[in-house]
Design an enzyme around this catalytic site. Structure first.
Site, mmCIF file in Angstrom:
data_model
loop_
_atom_site.group_PDB
_atom_site.id
_atom_site.type_symbol
_atom_site.label_atom_id
_atom_site.label_comp_id
_atom_site.label_asym_id
_atom_site.label_seq_id
_atom_site.Cartn_x
_atom_site.Cartn_y
_atom_site.Cartn_z
ATOM 1 N N TRP A 97 -22.430 -31.207 -31.878
ATOM 2 C CA TRP A 97 -21.103 -30.605 -31.884
ATOM 3 C C TRP A 97 -20.161 -31.788 -31.770
ATOM 4 O O TRP A 97 -20.052 -32.403 -30.720
ATOM 5 C CB TRP A 97 -21.007 -29.661 -30.688
ATOM 6 C CG TRP A 97 -19.735 -28.922 -30.611
ATOM 7 C CD1 TRP A 97 -18.641 -29.234 -29.855
ATOM 8 C CD2 TRP A 97 -19.393 -27.736 -31.315
ATOM 9 N NE1 TRP A 97 -17.661 -28.312 -30.057
ATOM 10 C CE2 TRP A 97 -18.087 -27.385 -30.946
ATOM 11 C CE3 TRP A 97 -20.073 -26.941 -32.245
ATOM 12 C CZ2 TRP A 97 -17.440 -26.275 -31.467
ATOM 13 C CZ3 TRP A 97 -19.426 -25.833 -32.748
ATOM 14 C CH2 TRP A 97 -18.136 -25.508 -32.360
ATOM 15 N N ARG A 119 -25.876 -21.762 -30.365
ATOM 16 C CA ARG A 119 -24.902 -22.490 -29.557
ATOM 17 C C ARG A 119 -23.737 -23.007 -30.396
ATOM 18 O O ARG A 119 -22.715 -23.386 -29.866
ATOM 19 C CB ARG A 119 -25.577 -23.695 -28.895
ATOM 20 C CG ARG A 119 -26.658 -23.332 -27.916
ATOM 21 C CD ARG A 119 -27.452 -24.565 -27.563
ATOM 22 N NE ARG A 119 -26.619 -25.557 -26.914
ATOM 23 C CZ ARG A 119 -26.620 -25.803 -25.614
ATOM 24 N NH1 ARG A 119 -27.430 -25.137 -24.833
ATOM 25 N NH2 ARG A 119 -25.847 -26.715 -25.093
ATOM 26 N N HIS A 124 9.183 -7.542 -20.396
ATOM 27 C CA HIS A 124 9.785 -8.781 -19.885
ATOM 28 C C HIS A 124 9.687 -9.923 -20.898
ATOM 29 O O HIS A 124 9.730 -11.091 -20.513
ATOM 30 C CB HIS A 124 9.134 -9.173 -18.558
ATOM 31 C CG HIS A 124 9.357 -8.150 -17.482
ATOM 32 N ND1 HIS A 124 10.603 -7.906 -16.937
ATOM 33 C CD2 HIS A 124 8.515 -7.264 -16.901
ATOM 34 C CE1 HIS A 124 10.510 -6.941 -16.044
ATOM 35 N NE2 HIS A 124 9.251 -6.524 -16.005
ATOM 36 N N LYS A 171 -21.663 -21.871 -27.072
ATOM 37 C CA LYS A 171 -22.076 -20.903 -26.061
ATOM 38 C C LYS A 171 -21.946 -21.462 -24.653
ATOM 39 O O LYS A 171 -21.554 -20.763 -23.738
ATOM 40 C CB LYS A 171 -23.524 -20.476 -26.338
ATOM 41 C CG LYS A 171 -24.057 -19.418 -25.379
ATOM 42 C CD LYS A 171 -23.311 -18.111 -25.531
ATOM 43 C CE LYS A 171 -23.741 -17.052 -24.550
ATOM 44 N NZ LYS A 171 -22.738 -15.983 -24.435
ATOM 45 N N ASN A 195 -26.459 -35.302 -25.126
ATOM 46 C CA ASN A 195 -25.394 -34.317 -24.932
ATOM 47 C C ASN A 195 -24.514 -34.847 -23.815
ATOM 48 O O ASN A 195 -25.032 -35.341 -22.815
ATOM 49 C CB ASN A 195 -26.014 -32.967 -24.530
ATOM 50 C CG ASN A 195 -24.954 -31.905 -24.281
ATOM 51 O OD1 ASN A 195 -23.818 -32.027 -24.730
ATOM 52 N ND2 ASN A 195 -25.339 -30.863 -23.564
ATOM 53 N N GLY A 196 -23.198 -34.764 -23.994
ATOM 54 C CA GLY A 196 -22.297 -35.259 -22.965
ATOM 55 C C GLY A 196 -21.295 -36.235 -23.563
ATOM 56 O O GLY A 196 -21.156 -36.328 -24.785
ATOM 57 N N CYS A 223 -23.957 -29.893 -27.214
ATOM 58 C CA CYS A 223 -24.975 -30.185 -28.226
ATOM 59 C C CYS A 223 -26.303 -29.584 -27.759
ATOM 60 O O CYS A 223 -26.491 -29.334 -26.579
ATOM 61 C CB CYS A 223 -25.146 -31.685 -28.387
ATOM 62 S SG CYS A 223 -23.635 -32.531 -28.839
ATOM 63 N N LYS A 245 -12.172 -10.898 -26.789
ATOM 64 C CA LYS A 245 -13.284 -10.549 -27.685
ATOM 65 C C LYS A 245 -12.792 -10.457 -29.117
ATOM 66 O O LYS A 245 -13.399 -10.997 -30.032
ATOM 67 C CB LYS A 245 -13.870 -9.206 -27.281
ATOM 68 C CG LYS A 245 -15.129 -8.958 -26.587
ATOM 69 C CD LYS A 245 -16.183 -9.918 -26.292
ATOM 70 C CE LYS A 245 -15.838 -11.277 -25.824
ATOM 71 N NZ LYS A 245 -16.409 -11.714 -24.570
ATOM 72 N N GLU A 284 -9.863 -9.048 -21.580
ATOM 73 C CA GLU A 284 -11.184 -9.210 -22.180
ATOM 74 C C GLU A 284 -11.221 -8.623 -23.597
ATOM 75 O O GLU A 284 -11.817 -9.199 -24.502
ATOM 76 C CB GLU A 284 -12.252 -8.572 -21.266
ATOM 77 C CG GLU A 284 -13.679 -8.618 -21.781
ATOM 78 C CD GLU A 284 -14.215 -10.031 -22.033
ATOM 79 O OE1 GLU A 284 -13.568 -11.015 -21.686
ATOM 80 O OE2 GLU A 284 -15.299 -10.107 -22.647
ATOM 81 N N GLU A 339 -11.802 -13.993 -30.578
ATOM 82 C CA GLU A 339 -12.852 -14.987 -30.820
ATOM 83 C C GLU A 339 -13.797 -14.597 -31.952
ATOM 84 O O GLU A 339 -14.294 -15.475 -32.650
ATOM 85 C CB GLU A 339 -13.612 -15.340 -29.546
ATOM 86 C CG GLU A 339 -14.509 -14.279 -28.987
ATOM 87 C CD GLU A 339 -15.214 -14.713 -27.711
ATOM 88 O OE1 GLU A 339 -15.610 -15.873 -27.593
ATOM 89 O OE2 GLU A 339 -15.374 -13.861 -26.823
#
Ligand code: F6R
Length: 590
Positions: free
Chosen positions: A71, A27, A486, A585, A97-98, A2, A467, A463, A470
């Site tokens: 959030w 964020r 495999h 973020k 936040n938390g 948050c 990218k 990566e 997301e």
């Protein structure tokens, strides 16, 4: 995850709080709210964006206030669950936040004592606890309330008629911005850059009492002092500068970021103490994109330092007991606040392992846990998808390995020349943007994709896939090229394109074989290859060319190309590029 802001000073708090919240939008959040106090506290909050909230509220009078972007964790995004939360009397407002782990138990106790709850959040127990202990001294009430709380928090408390804000932290970031006869509180630096670049960072267990005139910090009842930091970022750094998205701006900043990070590091030439402690192996830990930088780091360090390097996901390292004999650790984290990484760092330190942090945020929690910190000079990274921080992290890893390298003088001179050419080469990739955009538009028509690479470019495949998924929501997997056969071959078809990263190193011949295997299974094949590679032209359906260079630096060049590929695929699909769904973020919960 948050966002938190607070203001106290001589100006009207409402527009400042809304502006600071706007700066935290990157964020990611689902609801927001502010509380402003003149004599009584007025709260406006709702699900949705800061702009909507601002448009729906009247002008509020008051020079002290708090704000929050939420959030959702406990309870759906709604007006009732949005912060700030109030006590029964409406005289105490809290943003948090938390996660409060024992909130159910506390809530039942408080209900038994006559408190009324309205939300489904864990946060709401905090204002009620403070109310219970408030007998005219707000900071004492907050300190007492927090003794009952188990879990993680950064909180700001506002009480009607009190010309102060009380702030506290445990395992969640919070800073106090210092102004001229005004002070600011924020969970993240960009929130306050419009007003100040001077900040104090609270330590776990600190309680701050912030007034218009000053800041007092206490811990376990005694006063403590914390060093003031100058934030090396400007307001412009945190703006889009004409780009449509922060992600695109940050991709384009990379030639400068390489110069800044190398310039800063080489000029200050501070020895990495870790390397001088007689270690025989290295453990690098990180999450997400930083983990991919760590994986590239393994190849660099094993080659140049001839030591054993292990790379661990921080979230996994927290659940086994590693063998740390003669081992030094490097923690890589852009934000310096990732909960999993911080927990792993503390664990390693407790086990006697020296920890070097590589981070972007001056004064961040990682920098305070580590024995030593090297800062990357990426500037604020606002896009949720990390781009320039990855490149800057690699620069530090290259330079660190080169500084302590065991290679001969000729090889070292070649490496120094190679690294110095990187800004120009990255610029060449950026100049090829239109070409990459063409392939991205093509890729945007698919729902699944594989990225393959070998050796030092295997992490680049990971990566590239991260990218793409997301920001464009195309399902993508990164796979070592030799591993496709495999199991993953079963998924290859004309509907599943493969993006192959082909470097001119000892993996080249094997990659050609893998490319043929992919073609034989009907997958559209896009290759990322050095200019002038005619074999690849014959094999792949399309080729994105990148400049030639020493293969050890190819992860930088190739990743930039893949960042552009992901960006333009997402743009073609109309995705909210800077704020992908369900992502934040800075991931401050485990
Ligand atoms: C992906 C991304 C995340 C972060 C991860 C670690 O684009 O940004 O995967 O890399 O959450 O974050 P830091 O580096 O701040 O520890």
């Amino acid at each position: 995850m948050c966002g938190i802001v607070g203001y106290i000073g001589g100006k009207q708090a409402q527009p400042i709080l809304l502006n600071c919240l706007g700066r935290l939008e990157y964020r990611g959040y689902d609801s927001c709210g502010i509380a402003v106090s003149a004599n009584a506290i007025e709260v406006y909050k709702d699900a949705g964006r800061v702009k909507q909230l601002a448009g729906a509220m009247p002008k509020l009078d008051g020079v002290v206030g708090i704000g929050h972007t939420r959030w959702a964790t406990h309870g759906e995004p709604s007006q009732i669950n949005a912060h700030p939360h109030l006590d029964c009397s409406g005289n105490i407002a809290v943003v948090h936040n938390g996660v409060i782990n024992n909130f159910q138990k506390l809530k039942q106790q408080l209900i038994g004592e006559g408190h009324n709850f309205v939300s489904q959040t864990d946060t709401e127990v905090i204002p009620h606890l403070i109310e219970k202990y408030y007998h005219g001294n707000l900071e004492e009430a907050v300190a007492t309330a927090l003794r009952d709380v188990e879990g993680s928090y950064a909180i700001v408390v506002l009480a009607a008629g009190e010309p102060k804000l009380v702030v506290a932290r445990k395992d969640c970031p919070i800073i106090i911005g210092i102004g001229d006869r005004e002070n600011f509180i924020a969970s993240d630096v960009p929130a306050i850059l419009d007003y100040t670049n001077r900040a104090l960072y609270l330590e776990d267990g600190d309680i701050g009492i912030v007034t218009k005139e000053g800041i007092r910090l206490r811990r376990d009842g005694a006063e403590v002092k914390r060093e003031e930091h100058r934030i090396p970022w400007s307001v412009e750094d945190a703006q889009k500068a004409g780009y449509e998205h922060f992600m695109l701006k940050e991709i384009h900043e990379q030639p400068k970021v390489i110069r800044d990070t190398l310039g800063d590091y080489t000029q200050r030439a501070e020895p990495a103490m870790l390397m001088d402690t007689g270690i025989e192996s290295m453990l690098i830990l990180a999450c997400g994109t930083s983990y991919h930088a760590a994986l590239v780091g393994r190849y660099i360090m094993e080659e140049l330092l001839s030591i054993l390097v292990r790379v661990e996901l921080a979230s996994e390292l927290n659940y086994y007991v590693p063998n740390l004999a003669k081992t030094g650790a490097i923690a890589i984290t852009q934000s310096g606040e990732t909960a999993d990484t911080l927990k792993a760092m503390k664990k390693l330190k407790d086990m006697g392992c020296p920890v070097l942090a590589i981070t972007n945020v001056v004064g961040s929690s990682a920098s305070r846990i580590a024995n030593q910190t090297i800062y990357i000079r990426a500037g604020p990274e606002i896009s949720v998808a990390a781009t320039k921080s990855f490149t800057a992290q690699l620069m530090v890893l290259y330079w660190l390995a080169m500084s302590y390298s065991k290679v001969d003088a000729r090889r070292l001179a070649g490496l120094i020349m190679g690294i110095r050419q990187l800004p120009k080469k990255v610029q060449q990739v950026l100049d090829n943007e239109d070409e990459i955009m063409k392939y991205a538009k093509y890729l945007a028509g698919y729902e699944n994709a594989f990225f393959i690479g070998r050796g030092i470019n295997f992490p680049v495949a990971l990566e590239g896939a991260l990218k793409l998924k997301e920001v464009s929501y195309i399902h993508a997997e990164g796979c070592p090229a030799g591993e496709l056969k495999h199991g993953s071959f079963a998924l290859l078809s004309k509907d599943v394109p493969v993006i192959a990263i082909v470097a001119q190193d000892n993996t080249y011949e094997a990659m050609l074989t893998n490319l043929k295997e992919v073609k034989a299974r009907g997958s559209p094949l896009i290759a990322l290859a050095e200019e002038g590679d005619e074999d690849i032209d014959q094999l792949a359906d399309s080729v994105i060319t990148v400049p030639k260079g020493d293969a050890i630096f190819s992860p930088v060049i190739n990743t930039v190309a893949l960042q552009l590929l992901a960006y333009y695929a997402a743009k073609q699909r109309g995705c909210p590029i800077d704020n992908p769904r369900n992502l934040a973020k800075s991931v401050t919960v485990e």
